[in-house]
Design an enzyme around this catalytic site. Structure first.
Site, PDB file in Angstrom:
ATOM      1  N   HIS A 152       0.815  -1.219   0.000  1.00 29.87           N
ATOM      2  CA  HIS A 152       0.000   0.000   0.000  1.00 29.87           C
ATOM      3  C   HIS A 152       0.852   1.275   0.000  1.00 29.87           C
ATOM      4  O   HIS A 152       0.344   2.354  -0.289  1.00 29.87           O
ATOM      5  CB  HIS A 152      -0.982  -0.004   1.179  1.00 29.87           C
ATOM      6  CG  HIS A 152      -0.366   0.293   2.514  1.00 29.87           C
ATOM      7  ND1 HIS A 152       0.054  -0.683   3.383  1.00 29.87           N
ATOM      8  CD2 HIS A 152      -0.126   1.469   3.147  1.00 29.87           C
ATOM      9  CE1 HIS A 152       0.520  -0.143   4.481  1.00 29.87           C
ATOM     10  NE2 HIS A 152       0.434   1.178   4.369  1.00 29.87           N
ATOM     11  N   ASP A 165       0.469  -7.626   1.519  1.00 27.80           N
ATOM     12  CA  ASP A 165       0.823  -6.217   1.656  1.00 27.80           C
ATOM     13  C   ASP A 165       2.336  -6.032   1.593  1.00 27.80           C
ATOM     14  O   ASP A 165       2.931  -5.302   2.390  1.00 27.80           O
ATOM     15  CB  ASP A 165       0.271  -5.642   2.965  1.00 27.80           C
ATOM     16  CG  ASP A 165       0.297  -4.112   2.987  1.00 27.80           C
ATOM     17  OD1 ASP A 165       0.274  -3.509   1.897  1.00 27.80           O
ATOM     18  OD2 ASP A 165       0.359  -3.528   4.086  1.00 27.80           O
ATOM     19  N   SER A 217       4.825   2.628   7.858  1.00 28.85           N
ATOM     20  CA  SER A 217       4.518   1.457   7.038  1.00 28.85           C
ATOM     21  C   SER A 217       5.687   1.112   6.121  1.00 28.85           C
ATOM     22  O   SER A 217       6.253   1.990   5.461  1.00 28.85           O
ATOM     23  CB  SER A 217       3.275   1.722   6.192  1.00 28.85           C
ATOM     24  OG  SER A 217       2.115   1.746   6.974  1.00 28.85           O
TER      25      SER A 217
END
Length: 474
Positions: free
Chosen positions: A202, A232, A315
């Protein structure tokens, strides 16, 4: 009056103190000089204070109280002495404990030790100056993690995703606007031609351009190497010839650890581009292992839970153990912002095989929209709910193929379910669209389909050469 048979004369006196105060002087002398009285006086004065001979001041009060006062004084002095001795010994004890504690805590970096009679073994790992002392009882961990951070920071990068958001406004008009988002990455490998960085899917999703910032503050443009939206995960690549010698000398390759060996309460460190401000460091512990989380798309995954602060921009960054090994890849998409002290990371042991596969893919750059390859199919999405209900593989269901299309030429048939495109897992229509953005018309790829045969689905890998999108569908 005295009740004993010795005294029976007249005169006033008190029998409670044992002091004679009545009669004449001759009688008093006779009484004091008598053997019986001496014994009586000895009985009342106690051992060591026996009256002997004539009382120098008969009938005068004060002899007995003086002896009692002297006893009380001795008791007071004894209590004071004991108190002073107790204070002295207590002070010596507290000083010894203080010195021992100061000596124990004087060790720098991270020290794990215990109070046993056995010898202590030391392991100096990777030249980082971290001391791990293994014993059997009390464990002490120094909170200084600066040496670990100093060693691993050159392997950490910041990532900026420049993308275009499109949509429809309240008047039914389509619009597009350029936006940016920030994330983190970990340098995991270097080939003869490329520097490879792992991050979250993402973080790089829908990217028009990816800008990577290294520890020396230099920047470079990266391209997609491979992605796995279900896990992911993504690997991006930077050409080595685009980096200066100074940058090459300043960066490092991260060491991947073993997340399967983690224990609850084990110290961990998170490094990432929090809120887009640049690399920052937070620390905490492992709060839970094998934590099953349901994601936004309804799928589930198993993650490491930690109380380490993981914010937007973290992230794709590293979750490290105290040896400086990567044991997880942080994901704020999983953590969210509704609670505090609950961050999640993808375990590196389950991510490593996927990362290794993604690093083998061909590096691709996003092509112009007008040049994107064309399949020539009409399709329907097989969601996880439909898959579970009808026992169908999750992916994209082919309703029909167009005559003369690239799909028909490749052998794709109505009823097939596309599950992979050139090794990229396809779970939804958006997954297929995202992958096709990196393939131009004329490019060749492998399409994996699941085809129903005799009550079960059989896998077929079909080679396809993408066509040109018709003008009316662009």
């Amino acid at each position: 009056m005295y009740d004993n048979e010795i005294y029976s004369g007249s005169g006033a006196g008190s029998n409670t103190s044992g002091v004679y105060s009545g009669g004449n002087a001759a009688d008093r002398d006779q009484i004091y000089n008598s053997t019986q009285y001496q014994g009586y006086n000895a009985y009342h004065t106690g051992p060591g204070n026996t009256f002997q001979g004539q009382n120098p001041n008969p009938g005068t009060k004060g002899k007995e109280p003086k002896r009692k006062g002297k006893g009380v004084f001795r008791k007071v002095m004894m209590s004071v002495s004991m108190g002073l001795l107790f204070g002295l010994f207590a002070g010596v004890g507290f000083y010894a404990v203080h010195e021992g504690t100061a000596q124990l805590s004087s060790n720098s970096n991270v020290t794990v030790g215990s109070q046993t009679g056995d010898a202590v073994a030391e392991d100096n790992t990777s030249g980082s100056g971290i001391q791990l002392t293994s014993t059997n009882s009390v464990t002490v961990v120094d909170s200084d993690i600066s040496s670990v951070v100093e060693e691993v920071m050159p392997a950490m990068v910041s990532i900026v995703n420049n993308y275009t958001e499109t949509g429809t406004n309240i008047f039914g008009q389509t619009y597009s606007q350029p936006l940016t988002s920030g994330g983190s990455g970990i340098i995991v490998a270097e080939s003869e031609e490329e520097l490879l960085i792992v991050t979250n899917y993402h973080v790089v999703e829908d990217a028009d351009a990816l800008t990577v910032t290294f520890i020396d503050e230099t920047e470079a443009q990266a391209s997609i190497k491979g992605t796995d939206s279900d896990m992911d995960l993504a690997v991006i690549a930077i050409p080595l010839d685009s980096l200066s010698d100074e940058t090459k000398n300043s960066i490092a390759i991260a060491t991947l650890g073993d997340s399967d060996s983690l224990k609850l309460g084990e110290p961990v460190i998170a490094i990432g581009n929090a809120l887009g401000y640049g690399q920052s460091v937070t620390s905490g512990i492992v709060s839970a292992l094998n934590r099953e989380i349901t994601l936004e798309d309804g799928s589930t995954g198993t993650f490491i839970q930690t109380d380490t602060a993981i914010n937007h921009g973290n992230s794709g960054g590293a979750l490290l153990n105290i040896k400086g090994e990567v044991i997880g890849i942080n994901s704020n998409k999983i953590s969210g912002s509704s609670v505090e002290g609950m961050g999640y990371a993808i375990p590196i042991s389950s991510a490593s095989p996927i990362i290794a596969d993604l690093m083998e893919r061909q590096t691709r750059s996003r092509v112009e929209e007008s040049e994107v390859g064309y399949l020539g199919i009409s399709l329907q999405e097989v969601t996880s709910q439909i898959s579970a209900m009808y026992n169908m593989p999750q992916g994209v269901y082919v309703v029909e193929t167009e005559d003369g299309s690239a799909a028909e030429s490749a052998g794709i048939m109505s009823g097939d379910i596309i599950t992979e495109f050139d090794g990229e897992r396809i779970s939804s229509y958006s997954d297929l669209q995202d992958v096709l953005q990196y393939y131009a018309s004329g490019d060749t790829a492998t399409v994996t389909v699941m085809r129903p045969e005799n009550g079960q689905y059989v896998q077929y890998d079909l080679e396809i050469t993408l066509g040109t999108r018709p003008a009316d569908s662009q």
